[in-house]
Design an enzyme around this catalytic site. Structure first.
Site, PDB file in Angstrom:
ATOM      1  N   LYS A 240       0.774  -1.112   0.090  1.00 17.41           N
ATOM      2  CA  LYS A 240       0.045  -0.011   0.034  1.00 17.41           C
ATOM      3  C   LYS A 240       0.746   1.241  -0.059  1.00 17.41           C
ATOM      4  O   LYS A 240       0.843   2.326  -0.856  1.00 17.41           O
ATOM      5  CB  LYS A 240      -0.913   0.038   1.367  1.00 17.41           C
ATOM      6  CG  LYS A 240      -1.931  -1.214   1.205  1.00 17.41           C
ATOM      7  CD  LYS A 240      -2.952  -0.977   2.316  1.00 17.41           C
ATOM      8  CE  LYS A 240      -2.445  -1.823   3.525  1.00 17.41           C
ATOM      9  NZ  LYS A 240      -1.760  -3.326   3.187  1.00 17.41           N
ATOM     10  N   ILE A 241       1.798   1.423   0.966  1.00 16.56           N
ATOM     11  CA  ILE A 241       2.534   2.515   1.105  1.00 16.56           C
ATOM     12  C   ILE A 241       3.640   2.736  -0.097  1.00 16.56           C
ATOM     13  O   ILE A 241       3.739   3.806  -0.582  1.00 16.56           O
ATOM     14  CB  ILE A 241       3.202   2.548   2.405  1.00 16.56           C
ATOM     15  CG1 ILE A 241       2.325   2.709   3.422  1.00 16.56           C
ATOM     16  CG2 ILE A 241       4.451   3.647   2.482  1.00 16.56           C
ATOM     17  CD1 ILE A 241       2.770   2.521   5.032  1.00 16.56           C
TER      18      ILE A 241
ATOM     19  N   PRO B   2       7.605  -5.021   5.189  1.00 13.96           N
ATOM     20  CA  PRO B   2       7.685  -5.142   6.548  1.00 13.96           C
ATOM     21  C   PRO B   2       8.992  -5.552   7.232  1.00 13.96           C
ATOM     22  O   PRO B   2       9.838  -6.078   6.463  1.00 13.96           O
ATOM     23  CB  PRO B   2       6.297  -6.034   6.915  1.00 13.96           C
ATOM     24  CG  PRO B   2       6.339  -6.741   5.598  1.00 13.96           C
ATOM     25  CD  PRO B   2       6.940  -6.018   4.655  1.00 13.96           C
TER      26      PRO B   2
ATOM     27  N   ARG C 193      10.213   0.372   9.176  1.00 20.90           N
ATOM     28  CA  ARG C 193      10.719  -0.138  10.572  1.00 20.90           C
ATOM     29  C   ARG C 193      12.412  -0.089  10.462  1.00 20.90           C
ATOM     30  O   ARG C 193      13.212  -0.525   9.663  1.00 20.90           O
ATOM     31  CB  ARG C 193      10.282  -1.666  10.902  1.00 20.90           C
ATOM     32  CG  ARG C 193       8.967  -1.690  11.046  1.00 20.90           C
ATOM     33  CD  ARG C 193       8.492  -1.170  12.275  1.00 20.90           C
ATOM     34  NE  ARG C 193       7.243  -1.469  12.539  1.00 20.90           N
ATOM     35  CZ  ARG C 193       6.020  -0.213  12.083  1.00 20.90           C
ATOM     36  NH1 ARG C 193       6.248   0.634  11.685  1.00 20.90           N
ATOM     37  NH2 ARG C 193       4.611  -0.444  12.496  1.00 20.90           N
TER      38      ARG C 193
ATOM     39  N   ASP D 162      12.836   7.726   9.465  1.00 19.07           N
ATOM     40  CA  ASP D 162      11.637   7.936  10.431  1.00 19.07           C
ATOM     41  C   ASP D 162      11.519   6.785  11.452  1.00 19.07           C
ATOM     42  O   ASP D 162      10.671   6.956  12.661  1.00 19.07           O
ATOM     43  CB  ASP D 162      10.373   8.045   9.878  1.00 19.07           C
ATOM     44  CG  ASP D 162       9.179   8.367  10.728  1.00 19.07           C
ATOM     45  OD1 ASP D 162       9.214   9.571  11.125  1.00 19.07           O
ATOM     46  OD2 ASP D 162       8.053   7.564  10.617  1.00 19.07           O
TER      47      ASP D 162
ATOM     48  N   GLU E 203      14.491   2.379  18.694  1.00 18.79           N
ATOM     49  CA  GLU E 203      13.740   3.769  19.087  1.00 18.79           C
ATOM     50  C   GLU E 203      12.757   3.301  20.219  1.00 18.79           C
ATOM     51  O   GLU E 203      12.485   4.317  20.867  1.00 18.79           O
ATOM     52  CB  GLU E 203      12.682   3.724  17.709  1.00 18.79           C
ATOM     53  CG  GLU E 203      11.630   2.838  17.483  1.00 18.79           C
ATOM     54  CD  GLU E 203      10.831   3.218  16.236  1.00 18.79           C
ATOM     55  OE1 GLU E 203      11.204   3.710  15.180  1.00 18.79           O
ATOM     56  OE2 GLU E 203       9.721   3.299  16.389  1.00 18.79           O
TER      57      GLU E 203
ATOM     58  N   HIS F 270       9.729   8.654  14.138  1.00 16.26           N
ATOM     59  CA  HIS F 270       8.288   7.741  13.763  1.00 16.26           C
ATOM     60  C   HIS F 270       6.946   8.494  13.895  1.00 16.26           C
ATOM     61  O   HIS F 270       5.935   8.260  14.393  1.00 16.26           O
ATOM     62  CB  HIS F 270       8.022   6.707  15.085  1.00 16.26           C
ATOM     63  CG  HIS F 270       7.450   5.399  14.246  1.00 16.26           C
ATOM     64  ND1 HIS F 270       7.875   4.158  14.663  1.00 16.26           N
ATOM     65  CD2 HIS F 270       6.519   5.417  13.533  1.00 16.26           C
ATOM     66  CE1 HIS F 270       7.391   3.304  14.074  1.00 16.26           C
ATOM     67  NE2 HIS F 270       6.306   4.010  13.192  1.00 16.26           N
TER      68      HIS F 270
HETATM   69  N1  LIG Z   1       6.676   5.215   9.743  1.00 19.58           N
HETATM   70  C1  LIG Z   1       5.275   5.065  10.128  1.00 19.58           C
HETATM   71  O1  LIG Z   1       4.681   5.810  10.768  1.00 19.58           O
HETATM   72  C2  LIG Z   1       4.583   3.949   9.610  1.00 19.58           C
HETATM   73  C3  LIG Z   1       3.294   3.723   9.404  1.00 19.58           C
HETATM   74  C4  LIG Z   1       2.687   2.744   8.864  1.00 19.58           C
HETATM   75  C5  LIG Z   1       3.472   1.618   8.300  1.00 19.58           C
HETATM   76  N2  LIG Z   1       4.856   1.523   8.323  1.00 19.58           N
HETATM   77  C6  LIG Z   1       5.635   0.657   8.030  1.00 19.58           C
HETATM   78  O2  LIG Z   1       5.429   0.395   6.425  1.00 19.58           O
HETATM   79  C7  LIG Z   1       5.455  -1.087   6.134  1.00 19.58           C
HETATM   80  C8  LIG Z   1       4.823  -1.250   4.910  1.00 19.58           C
HETATM   81  O3  LIG Z   1       3.383  -0.775   5.018  1.00 19.58           O
HETATM   82  P1  LIG Z   1       2.301  -0.979   4.061  1.00 19.58           P
HETATM   83  O4  LIG Z   1       0.740  -0.766   4.461  1.00 19.58           O
HETATM   84  O5  LIG Z   1       2.551  -0.666   2.837  1.00 19.58           O
HETATM   85  O6  LIG Z   1       2.212  -2.805   4.049  1.00 19.58           O
HETATM   86  P2  LIG Z   1       1.789  -3.733   2.810  1.00 19.58           P
HETATM   87  O7  LIG Z   1       1.516  -5.131   3.822  1.00 19.58           O
HETATM   88  O8  LIG Z   1       0.737  -3.258   2.157  1.00 19.58           O
HETATM   89  O9  LIG Z   1       3.120  -3.754   1.843  1.00 19.58           O
HETATM   90  C9  LIG Z   1       4.299  -4.578   2.333  1.00 19.58           C
HETATM   91  C10 LIG Z   1       4.906  -5.093   1.040  1.00 19.58           C
HETATM   92  O10 LIG Z   1       6.024  -5.531   1.383  1.00 19.58           O
HETATM   93  C11 LIG Z   1       6.217  -6.718   0.648  1.00 19.58           C
HETATM   94  N3  LIG Z   1       7.362  -7.695   1.286  1.00 19.58           N
HETATM   95  C12 LIG Z   1       7.146  -8.461   2.260  1.00 19.58           C
HETATM   96  N4  LIG Z   1       8.424  -9.011   2.265  1.00 19.58           N
HETATM   97  C13 LIG Z   1       9.117  -8.498   1.260  1.00 19.58           C
HETATM   98  C14 LIG Z   1      10.606  -8.654   1.159  1.00 19.58           C
HETATM   99  N5  LIG Z   1      11.414  -9.623   1.476  1.00 19.58           N
HETATM  100  N6  LIG Z   1      11.288  -7.883   0.190  1.00 19.58           N
HETATM  101  C15 LIG Z   1      10.458  -7.057  -0.444  1.00 19.58           C
HETATM  102  N7  LIG Z   1       9.209  -6.713  -0.345  1.00 19.58           N
HETATM  103  C16 LIG Z   1       8.624  -7.370   0.730  1.00 19.58           C
HETATM  104  C17 LIG Z   1       4.946  -7.445   0.805  1.00 19.58           C
HETATM  105  O11 LIG Z   1       4.719  -8.203  -0.333  1.00 19.58           O
HETATM  106  C18 LIG Z   1       4.104  -6.125   0.525  1.00 19.58           C
HETATM  107  O12 LIG Z   1       3.857  -5.938  -0.844  1.00 19.58           O
HETATM  108  C19 LIG Z   1       4.761  -1.769   7.249  1.00 19.58           C
HETATM  109  O13 LIG Z   1       5.059  -2.903   7.448  1.00 19.58           O
HETATM  110  C20 LIG Z   1       5.327  -0.789   8.437  1.00 19.58           C
HETATM  111  O14 LIG Z   1       6.385  -1.388   9.238  1.00 19.58           O
HETATM  112  C21 LIG Z   1       5.408   2.717   9.188  1.00 19.58           C
END
Ligand SMILES: NC(=O)c1ccc[n+]([C@@H]2O[C@H](COP(=O)([O-])OP(=O)(O)OC[C@H]3O[C@@H](n4cnc5c(N)ncnc54)[C@H](O)[C@@H]3O)[C@@H](O)[C@H]2O)c1
Length: 330
Positions: A153-154, A205, A233, A257, A262, A294
């Protein structure tokens, strides 16, 4: 149902109270959830935690003893929870899978643009009447190759934002995003992404296989002067290796971030205490490193959505015993 919130801040209280349409009984505690604080959950059917509450087996056992049946994460990531132990103990774990992926994607770009155009430095200079441009040289994003690790998603929104700047996209993920491919992104293996990207942005993740995905070996494969951005993360980056990369100049810029240690620092005002983390302190000395605590998720849109989805998750669990956003051990 009674819900005990841990690691709670004033803004949590505000947004959760504003969105509590089902009238749950909400109790807010500033302390982190840990074995020593589980007693605060006495009488609560659910506990609500955030990213740095370490919910290990001992903590879960303490919750179970006090009759807690549900653990609601008011975040997306769940690397801090022992899901297998929760399942064994019969505690259902739910999360907010998406609240505002735009918030995190936009912060990623905000960090990169701030760092690249040295805005963090010029902001201070101008306030002191120093209008010198020495040391503020940036680079155009247009035409650069950006490597996105994790196009969920992100990551996919971040990728599109980079495309708006005219960047070429290299992506790495187990699952390829067809929309990104149609828009011209190319999926490559990690080594190709490392060796060809000018900017690398992390959006996968934190799991065993992604822990320290950026380590000395990975850095050695990268272009000299590479810019690394991590809003995912902290544990994705081996901080000691990155510091070596920054010292040698192999890494040109680092924007983060999140930080692997942390937990003991972020979300608190530590300005009057002596910093005990020497590695983090070293990071802060680099002019080409930008750190936020964060806060990528921290928009009013995201906080509203977090509160709504978390409370809906709890209502669903209360009514049916199940929830569409339940996490199960893999
Ligand atoms: N800084 C912040 O405030 C904040 C906020 C929300 C989320 N996050 C982090 O952002 C991350 C991503 O969030 P999202 O909502 O996009 O998650 P998401 O589940 O939609 O996307 C994660 C993507 O990573 C891929 N992935 C898994 N293992 C992998 C690997 N070994 N190599 C490459 N890609 C791989 C998955 O297939 C998936 O497409 C979360 O895991 C969370 O840790 C941070």
């Amino acid at each position: 149902m009674k819900v005990a919130f841990f690691s709670s801040k004033r803004y949590d209280e505000t947004f959760f109270k504003q969105n509590n349409e089902d009238g749950h009984e909400l109790a807010f505690f500033e302390t982190k959830l840990a074995p020593r604080s589980v007693a605060l959950a006495e009488g609560a059917r659910a506990v609500c935690v955030f990213v740095n509450d370490k919910v290990d087996r001992e903590t879960l056992e303490g919750l179970r003893e006090r009759g807690v049946a549900f653990l609601a994460l008011r975040c997306a990531g769940f690397n801090n929870v022992d899901l297998a132990a929760a399942a064994e103990l019969g505690i259902k774990v739910v999360r907010v899978p998406a609240y505002s992926p735009h918030a995190v994607a936009e912060h990623t770009l905000a960090l990169l643009l701030t760092l690249n155009r040295r805005i963090h430095r010029s902001y201070n200079r101008v306030r002191e009447g120093n209008f010198s441009l020495e040391g503020l040289v940036g680079f155009d994003l247009h035409g650069l190759t950006v490597g996105i690790i994790g196009t969920g998603k992100i990551g996919s929104i971040t990728a599109k934002l980079f495309q708006g700047f005219g960047c070429k996209l290299l992506c790495h993920d187990k699952y390829e995003n067809e929309e990104l491919k149609e828009r011209g992104a190319t999926y490559v293996d990690l080594d190709t992404l490392f060796s060809q990207s000018d900017v690398i942005s992390l959006h996968c993740p934190l799991m065993k296989e992604t822990h320290h995905i950026i380590d000395a070996a990975a850095i050695a494969k990268m272009k000299k002067g590479v810019t690394i951005v991590n809003t995912s993360r902290g544990g994705l980056i081996g901080t000691a290796d990155v510091i070596q990369g920054l010292k040698s100049g192999h890494i040109g810029n680092l924007a983060i971030d999140v930080y692997e240690e942390e937990e003991s620092m972020f979300f608190e005002d530590q300005s009057a205490t002596v910093m005990q983390d020497d590695v983090f302190a070293r990071l802060l000395t680099f002019p080409n490193v930008l750190v936020t605590g964060h806060q990528a998720f921290f928009t009013d849109t995201a906080l509203t959505q977090i509160a709504r989805v978390t409370l809906d998750n709890l209502s669903e669990l209360e009514k049916t015993g199940d929830c569409k956003n339940e996490l199960r051990p893999s």
